[in-house]
Design a protein around this motif. Structure first.
Motif, PDB file in Angstrom:
ATOM      1  N   PHE A 452      -2.859  40.385 -50.874  1.00 42.04           N
ATOM      2  CA  PHE A 452      -3.564  41.249 -50.994  1.00 42.04           C
ATOM      3  C   PHE A 452      -4.692  42.318 -52.210  1.00 42.04           C
ATOM      4  O   PHE A 452      -6.311  42.628 -51.763  1.00 42.04           O
ATOM      5  CB  PHE A 452      -2.694  42.246 -50.564  1.00 42.04           C
ATOM      6  N   THR A 453      -4.185  41.554 -52.832  1.00 41.09           N
ATOM      7  CA  THR A 453      -4.662  41.729 -54.173  1.00 41.09           C
ATOM      8  C   THR A 453      -5.706  40.819 -54.247  1.00 41.09           C
ATOM      9  O   THR A 453      -6.725  40.812 -55.061  1.00 41.09           O
ATOM     10  CB  THR A 453      -3.935  41.873 -55.497  1.00 41.09           C
ATOM     11  N   LEU A 454      -6.111  39.616 -54.309  1.00 43.20           N
ATOM     12  CA  LEU A 454      -6.422  38.975 -54.251  1.00 43.20           C
ATOM     13  C   LEU A 454      -7.596  38.425 -53.035  1.00 43.20           C
ATOM     14  O   LEU A 454      -8.739  38.544 -53.068  1.00 43.20           O
ATOM     15  CB  LEU A 454      -5.797  37.001 -54.268  1.00 43.20           C
ATOM     16  N   PHE A 455      -7.621  39.487 -51.240  1.00 46.29           N
ATOM     17  CA  PHE A 455      -8.212  39.357 -50.919  1.00 46.29           C
ATOM     18  C   PHE A 455      -8.989  40.442 -51.379  1.00 46.29           C
ATOM     19  O   PHE A 455     -10.794  40.580 -51.326  1.00 46.29           O
ATOM     20  CB  PHE A 455      -7.635  40.099 -49.360  1.00 46.29           C
ATOM     21  N   LYS A 456      -8.814  42.006 -51.985  1.00 40.26           N
ATOM     22  CA  LYS A 456      -9.829  43.055 -52.168  1.00 40.26           C
ATOM     23  C   LYS A 456     -11.160  41.964 -53.577  1.00 40.26           C
ATOM     24  O   LYS A 456     -11.397  42.880 -53.189  1.00 40.26           O
ATOM     25  CB  LYS A 456      -8.541  44.223 -52.626  1.00 40.26           C
ATOM     26  N   ILE A 514     -15.055  33.388 -60.372  1.00 40.82           N
ATOM     27  CA  ILE A 514     -13.992  34.774 -58.931  1.00 40.82           C
ATOM     28  C   ILE A 514     -12.791  34.791 -59.226  1.00 40.82           C
ATOM     29  O   ILE A 514     -11.681  35.365 -60.207  1.00 40.82           O
ATOM     30  CB  ILE A 514     -14.621  33.670 -58.127  1.00 40.82           C
ATOM     31  N   TRP A 515     -12.546  33.541 -60.377  1.00 43.30           N
ATOM     32  CA  TRP A 515     -10.631  33.237 -61.123  1.00 43.30           C
ATOM     33  C   TRP A 515     -11.288  33.823 -61.758  1.00 43.30           C
ATOM     34  O   TRP A 515      -9.623  34.562 -62.607  1.00 43.30           O
ATOM     35  CB  TRP A 515     -10.910  31.902 -61.467  1.00 43.30           C
ATOM     36  N   VAL A 516     -11.468  34.743 -62.769  1.00 44.98           N
ATOM     37  CA  VAL A 516     -11.737  35.333 -63.912  1.00 44.98           C
ATOM     38  C   VAL A 516     -11.228  36.798 -63.208  1.00 44.98           C
ATOM     39  O   VAL A 516      -9.917  37.517 -64.237  1.00 44.98           O
ATOM     40  CB  VAL A 516     -12.551  35.545 -64.747  1.00 44.98           C
ATOM     41  N   ALA A 521      -6.871  40.302 -62.083  1.00 46.04           N
ATOM     42  CA  ALA A 521      -6.532  41.890 -61.198  1.00 46.04           C
ATOM     43  C   ALA A 521      -4.955  41.155 -60.852  1.00 46.04           C
ATOM     44  O   ALA A 521      -4.331  42.302 -60.658  1.00 46.04           O
ATOM     45  CB  ALA A 521      -7.213  41.644 -59.215  1.00 46.04           C
ATOM     46  N   SER A 522      -4.615  40.010 -60.869  1.00 52.02           N
ATOM     47  CA  SER A 522      -3.535  39.338 -60.513  1.00 52.02           C
ATOM     48  C   SER A 522      -1.886  40.650 -62.107  1.00 52.02           C
ATOM     49  O   SER A 522      -1.198  39.777 -61.591  1.00 52.02           O
ATOM     50  CB  SER A 522      -2.678  37.593 -60.849  1.00 52.02           C
TER      51      SER A 522
END
Length: 804
Positions: A452-456, A514-516, A521-522
């Motif tokens: 869910f964190t990745l989605f947002k 995007i990966w940064v 966020a992770s």
């Protein structure tokens, strides 16, 4: 022959002729015609003549009916062709009957008669283009040359771009005011809200009038308007009209907010196609002199988004809207699309393959121009038809039956639509560009905290990139692809890049960016998707305003905590009706189960634990209560009994004789089972006290029991022998009554080898003849050699696929 004065006399004459003809035809059977032809040659000649005349009349009638119904009649050269083309005859007859039903319904007033325009038959059918429709053209973005660039990063609410306000009741400076909407955000009011609320439609919008036919497409052309001078010339023509038809073509794939690429305007006499991608596009605001004029009816179809697009890009506002979609809704048509209305009232098949075409292409192909023109060229005639149907079906005195009033009111409310900036709330995901509705619709995804964190995170990056590059979010990365990536939850940037589709070049080229964001966020993951929905559930204040069932249902359990089950005293489905009388006694035991419902094994374990704890505390066992007195009942054969005490073990001093006697008695007891038991006492308990009885008494008791058993056996054997003797005596009495003699099978003659009397005598007289031994191979060597029999031809298996 003079024509009849009315239809009644014609009907009576035709019916009289048919009846007389049928009567004459039924006087002779069809099976006797061949006999009559043979006997009388004149009859054959007359039959041939009449048959030829009837065949000619039927063929002419069939052709006339087919021509009137618009179908093709079969070719009939002789009588045999009727059987060969019978299906074609049936099609013509069915068409005639359907046309007759329609004519009767129109005559009786059941349906309204359809009056096609005078030039309807002269309209050629537009052939559909076989070329590939361009969906997303790779062209230079037209918004880069606009005089007013689109603002994708607004700092406040969207403000109308209106600079002048024709037909105003409230001045423009007093109309551009803000208010707080139901979501708590600040927005600008509709500039023409007072004018739209106080306007009244012209009387022509609620009266029945003859539909005005459209101008032939071959004799008229649509005017292409791509200059401001052309707009002013068109405006002069629009001032003279009482009704105008308007439609828009929109593009939203290669821009963030969207672009009005084309605007079609039609009157009763002319059509215009306005290029709205010119740098001076905001000068089209001058058309408010007609668009905001309440005395001119503006006809749209499905204008929900058209109202917003006109405000956003061109600063145009519509006052006096009539939406034909609402007319289809109120009249209950089987279809509500513009293509349905074009087919129903204009006999025009719209080619909807260009509906999603890229209208930024310049120059526009002729097929696309023809499609754009057709959307408004016939729309005013459609407006006349649906308006007449609405007024004819309405009852203005009753609001429930005032169909035309409902359509005008809904059109008025639709014209009050406002444009707001597209965006969303990053926390809740609500908004035009938010993810809340998508996840609510696809709740089966059930993302955990990391997913869910990745989605947002990717959703936020996609929206930021689309605003910066002025592209649509779906062009940057499709929503379904985004959901698939988050479900896979890639562990590194390389895995993330492998999941990016080839149709997302912007996302593939920015994979490190995007990966940064994903790594940042992770480090601080949020709740899972289920926890998010639980956190936004209605609070206690909101639930208290609801009924008790609603409060109970909206209260969500705490994730990870115990789940409590409620047990209602009264069933919501069955009420107070008991399910079964067997359950009535368990109500008191279930009164304490309001909080949770344990399983049966849990109940057993809990009861055992409680009993163990009680025993440890008291240190003594609890004696069972004495059972209540049982009333005396009649004795039964198999009555239960209870042994309070068992037999003591024999001492070593017991003699061998006693042991042998006891073994014999035990074996007897085992053989007899429970038959030798004494009747049980009234309380069902047999008391045995070895200390009271002596050894001799026990021995005498065992002998007495053995004697009683032996007596019972003898009595049973005697009864059995007596019953057998009685049966044998009855059988002998029956044999004596009928003089029955047993049959001696040993003296009976043979049945299988029996011979007749004469044959038996002759056989005895002639000498015995030696029988010849049968040899099946005796004549095999006498016949000459023969060839093999010819195989029969194959039937039904040979393929005729390549048969000429």
């Amino acid at each position: 022959m003079a024509a009849p004065q009315d239809f009644k006399s014609l009907q009576d004459g035709v019916q009289k002729s048919l009846v007389s003809t049928v009567k004459y035809a039924n006087r002779i059977a069809a099976e006797d015609l061949s006999f009559q032809r043979t006997v009388n040659p004149d009859v054959a000649e007359q039959l041939d003549e009449k048959s030829s005349r009837l065949f000619d009349l039927s063929t002419r009638l069939l052709r006339s009916a087919a021509r009137a119904c618009g179908v093709t009649a079969p070719t009939l050269e002789d009588v045999e062709d009727i059987d060969m083309n019978w299906q074609g005859v049936v099609d013509v007859v069915d068409s005639v009957l359907e046309k007759a039903d329609t004519a009767l319904d129109e005559y009786t007033g059941l349906i309204k008669r359809k009056e096609p325009p005078s030039d309807a038959s002269s309209i050629p059918k537009r052939t559909k283009s076989t070329g590939k429709v361009i969906r997303n053209a790779n062209v230079v973005k037209p918004q880069t040359i606009f005089e007013v660039q689109p603002d994708n990063f607004p700092a406040g609410p969207w403000k109308p771009i209106l600079t002048k306000k024709p037909h105003a009741i409230v001045p423009l400076e007093h109309s551009l005011v803000t208010f707080t909407d139901e979501d708590g955000s600040t927005q600008y009011k509709h500039p023409y809200e007072p004018e739209i609320l106080q306007m009244t439609y012209p009387d022509s919008a609620s009266k029945v009038a003859n539909p005005i036919p459209w101008q032939p497409v071959e004799t008229t052309e649509a005017t292409w308007v791509d200059t401001y001078e052309g707009v002013l010339e068109m405006l002069q023509e629009l001032h003279k009209a009482k009704e105008i038809a308007i439609d828009l073509e929109h593009h939203d794939f290669r821009t963030y907010t969207g672009l009005v690429s084309l605007m079609q305007v039609s009157t009763r006499q002319k059509d215009w196609i306005v290029d709205t991608l010119q740098p001076w596009r905001q000068k089209l605001e001058v058309l408010n002199e007609v668009f905001a004029d309440p005395s001119i009816v503006k006809v749209f179809h499905g204008a929900y988004m058209d109202m917003v697009w006109l405000q956003r890009d061109l600063g145009l506002y519509v006052n006096g809207l009539f939406d034909t979609y609402f007319a289809c809704e109120q009249l209950g048509y089987s279809g509500r699309s513009l293509a349905f209305l074009l087919s129903k009232f204009a006999n025009f098949d719209a080619d909807k393959q260009y509906q999603l075409a890229d209208w930024r292409i310049r120059p526009i192909p002729q097929e696309m121009l023809y499609y754009a023109r057709s959307d408004t060229h016939y729309l005013l005639h459609i407006y006349d038809q649906v308006r007449n149907d609405l007024v004819s079906s309405s009852k203005r005195s009753a609001s429930e039956q005032d169909l035309i009033g409902r359509v005008l009111q809904k059109s008025r409310e639709l014209s009050l639509s406002r444009h707001i900036h597209p965006g969303y709330n990053e926390e809740t995901g609500e908004g035009p560009r938010g993810w809340y509705n998508y996840l609510l619709k696809h709740s089966h995804l059930s993302y955990d905290a990391a997913q869910f964190t990745l989605f947002k995170t990717i959703w936020k990056w996609r929206d930021d990139t689309a605003r910066k590059e002025d592209e649509s979010p779906n062009f940057v990365l499709g929503t379904n692809h985004l959901a698939d990536i988050c479900r896979a939850n890639p562990p590194d940037a390389k895995a993330l890049h492998s999941l990016m589709p080839l149709t997302a070049p912007l996302a593939r080229s920015r994979i490190n960016e995007i990966w940064v964001r994903v790594l940042e966020a992770s480090q601080n993951p949020g709740p899972s998707l289920l926890q998010f929905f639980a956190s936004i559930a209605p609070d206690a204040a909101t639930r208290n305003a609801l009924p008790k069932p609603g409060r109970d249902l909206t209260k969500m359990p705490t994730l990870g905590g115990p789940i409590a089950y409620r047990s209602l005293p009264r069933s919501r489905l069955f009420g107070d009706m008991p399910i079964s009388s067997l359950w009535d006694g368990s109500r008191d035991a279930d009164e304490g189960l309001d909080d949770e419902v344990p399983f049966p094994w849990q109940r057993f374990v809990a009861s055992v634990q409680e009993g163990t704890e009680q025993d440890e505390d008291t240190g003594s066992s609890v004696e069972p209560e004495a059972p209540p007195p049982v009333p005396s009942a009649p004795e039964e054969e198999d009555e239960e009994f209870t042994l309070k005490r068992g037999t003591k073990r024999k001492s070593e001093s017991t003699t061998d004789e006693d042991s042998e006697t006891s073994e014999e008695s035990d074996s007897d007891e085992d053989r007899e089972g429970d038959k030798a038991t004494e009747p049980a006492p009234a309380d069902g308990v047999i008391e045995i006290d070895d200390q009271v009885r002596s050894k001799k008494q026990r021995k005498a008791l065992k002998k007495q029991m053995a004697m009683e058993i032996q007596q019972k056996r003898e009595a049973k054997s005697a009864k059995k022998a007596q019953r057998q003797a009685e049966k044998e005596q009855k059988r002998l009495a029956a044999d004596h009554k009928y003089n029955a003699v047993p049959f001696d099978y040993s003296k009976a003659t043979s049945v299988m080898h029996a011979k007749r009397d004469g044959a038996a005598a002759q056989a005895d007289a002639r000498p015995a003849k030696a029988q010849k031994v049968f040899d099946p191979y005796s004549k095999t060597g006498d016949d000459p050699l023969k060839g093999a029999r010819k195989a029969p031809p194959i039937r039904g298996e040979r393929s005729a696929t390549f048969k000429k």
